[in-house]
Motif scaffolding. Structure first.
Motif, PDB file in Angstrom:
ATOM      1  N   UNK A 131     -53.831  10.363 -17.923  1.00 33.61           N
ATOM      2  CA  UNK A 131     -54.752   9.362 -17.398  1.00 33.61           C
ATOM      3  C   UNK A 131     -54.747   9.404 -15.874  1.00 33.61           C
ATOM      4  N   UNK A 132     -55.907   9.433 -15.282  1.00 31.80           N
ATOM      5  CA  UNK A 132     -56.034   9.517 -13.823  1.00 31.80           C
ATOM      6  C   UNK A 132     -56.062   8.098 -13.233  1.00 31.80           C
ATOM      7  N   UNK A 133     -54.876   7.515 -13.128  1.00 33.07           N
ATOM      8  CA  UNK A 133     -54.761   6.125 -12.697  1.00 33.07           C
ATOM      9  C   UNK A 133     -55.453   5.854 -11.361  1.00 33.07           C
ATOM     10  N   UNK A 134     -55.327   6.775 -10.453  1.00 30.94           N
ATOM     11  CA  UNK A 134     -55.849   6.528  -9.112  1.00 30.94           C
ATOM     12  C   UNK A 134     -57.357   6.748  -9.001  1.00 30.94           C
ATOM     13  N   UNK A 135     -58.002   7.066 -10.104  1.00 31.75           N
ATOM     14  CA  UNK A 135     -59.458   7.048 -10.117  1.00 31.75           C
ATOM     15  C   UNK A 135     -59.974   5.624 -10.251  1.00 31.75           C
ATOM     16  N   UNK A 136     -59.100   4.722 -10.657  1.00 24.08           N
ATOM     17  CA  UNK A 136     -59.477   3.310 -10.773  1.00 24.08           C
ATOM     18  C   UNK A 136     -59.319   2.661  -9.402  1.00 24.08           C
ATOM     19  N   UNK A 137     -60.383   2.130  -8.811  1.00 23.71           N
ATOM     20  CA  UNK A 137     -60.279   1.524  -7.476  1.00 23.71           C
ATOM     21  C   UNK A 137     -59.215   0.434  -7.389  1.00 23.71           C
ATOM     22  N   UNK A 192     -49.335  10.884  -1.835  1.00 19.38           N
ATOM     23  CA  UNK A 192     -48.893  10.477  -3.174  1.00 19.38           C
ATOM     24  C   UNK A 192     -50.091  10.382  -4.112  1.00 19.38           C
ATOM     25  N   UNK A 193     -51.143   9.725  -3.646  1.00 16.87           N
ATOM     26  CA  UNK A 193     -52.342   9.547  -4.491  1.00 16.87           C
ATOM     27  C   UNK A 193     -52.983  10.896  -4.810  1.00 16.87           C
ATOM     28  N   UNK A 194     -53.107  11.746  -3.786  1.00 12.65           N
ATOM     29  CA  UNK A 194     -53.750  13.059  -3.991  1.00 12.65           C
ATOM     30  C   UNK A 194     -52.970  13.916  -4.985  1.00 12.65           C
ATOM     31  N   UNK A 195     -51.667  14.025  -4.774  1.00 16.63           N
ATOM     32  CA  UNK A 195     -50.863  14.883  -5.639  1.00 16.63           C
ATOM     33  C   UNK A 195     -50.747  14.320  -7.051  1.00 16.63           C
ATOM     34  N   UNK A 196     -50.716  12.987  -7.166  1.00 22.10           N
ATOM     35  CA  UNK A 196     -50.656  12.390  -8.508  1.00 22.10           C
ATOM     36  C   UNK A 196     -51.952  12.658  -9.255  1.00 22.10           C
TER      37      UNK A 196
END
Length: 351
Positions: free
Chosen positions: A199-205, A185-189
């Protein structure tokens, strides 16, 4: 109405019980975003989360206002990840927004998914959180869509049958603890955000930490939901979201690009809706936005307002203007009456 500012970890068992009671009494606050568990999860990964208690003349808690604060600037708990926010209070509760901001130590508060019935005085931009009405069950929702000559459901069902014939049986898991699915999920998002410039939400730890925390929660009134759809042994679509007692909220939905022609995202949504209805959820909330699947599958919605509320002070007003957040937003008509969601959730009064 008095105000009392605290940190979320200061909420004791009695206060949390009061929070849950107020949420349960207000059908407009049925979303998992209004649950105390969501605020506590955000507070566990961020140090800028606060809760302002609204107290009546007898010092009894009449409401809770969770938010984030940095140097007097306020945003919802969870920031851009919050799809619903506002004051958790019983129907009919009244408060003064200026007093609330002052008691919260805020010069202004930005909001973009505020429950419309809580809108402060003034003009604000309006939007809607699209949703599926599952109060009568999945079969009733499907029948209504077919009668309305919606082609999406029938087309997706045909593709599901064809996919099973040509690839292998479809297997749906409503809630898995497979960390590999979560990483997918994180990779594909992230991949999609990079392609579209979102916005690349999952770049935020802290976002990754928040999702991991919520996935581990499975309480009666709140829990994470990590869903997966397989064709044969291949994962073709996945989703991470949250649920409360009555609402299943979609959050991060993804599919493998190589399978795009099969509409795996829509397949996943149909299977999720079946599971949601079977587990007693009355609403599957898609959130704000006019993506095609939301318009095709939704048949109700919760009105929202967005803007920036500034405390009545020249200093804070100038500060907000400098940051570009004090602009007055023009209002447009609500796309769906609040009554539609209230009816989905049980018919209680909002105000």
């Amino acid at each position: 109405m008095r105000t009392h500012l605290i940190k979320p970890h200061e909420l004791d068992r009695q206060a949390l019980a009061r929070w849950r009671d107020l949420q349960a009494r207000n059908d407009a606050l049925a979303s998992p975003y209004f649950s105390p568990e969501f605020t506590l999860a955000v507070a566990a990964v961020r140090d800028d989360v606060y809760v302002t208690l609204l107290e009546d003349d007898d010092r009894r808690i009449a409401g809770f206002f969770p938010f984030q604060r940095r140097w007097g600037a306020g945003s919802p708990a969870g920031g851009r990840l919050s799809d619903h926010h506002g004051v958790i209070a019983a129907p009919g509760t009244r408060w003064d927004w200026n007093q609330l901001l002052r008691g919260s130590g805020l010069g202004y508060w930005q909001f973009d998914h505020l429950a419309a019935y809580q809108r402060p005085p003034g003009q604000w931009a309006h939007s809607v959180s699209h949703a599926m009405d599952l109060a009568g069950g999945y079969a009733a929702w499907r029948e209504a869509k077919v009668k309305a000559r919606s082609e999406t459901v029938l087309r997706v069902e045909r593709k599901m049958r064809k996919l099973e014939r040509e690839v292998g049986p479809l297997r749906f898991v409503a809630n898995t603890d497979d960390l590999g699915v979560l990483q997918t999920v994180i990779r594909l998002k992230l991949d999609k955000c990079r392609r579209t410039g979102a916005i690349e939400y999952f770049e935020w730890p802290w976002t990754r930490e928040l999702v991991a925390r919520i996935q581990a929660i499975d309480e009666p009134g709140f829990g994470g939901r990590l869903s997966a759809l397989y064709a044969g042994d291949t994962l073709i679509a996945a989703h991470f979201g949250m649920r409360s007692e009555r609402v299943w909220h979609t959050w991060f939905s993804v599919y493998e690009p190589d399978w795009a022609s099969w509409s795996p995202g829509n397949m996943l949504m149909l299977r999720m809706a079946e599971a949601a209805a079977a587990s007693g959820h009355r609403v599957m909330d898609f959130g704000k936005g006019d993506e095609a699947y939301k318009l095709a599958l939704g048949n109700g919605g919760l009105p929202l307002v967005e803007g920036c509320l500034t405390r009545a002070s020249a200093a804070t007003g100038l500060r907000a203007a400098r940051k570009g957040t004090g602009k007055l937003l023009r209002a447009s008509g609500m796309m769906q009456p609040l009554r539609s969601v209230v009816q989905m959730l049980g018919g209680g009064r909002v105000l």
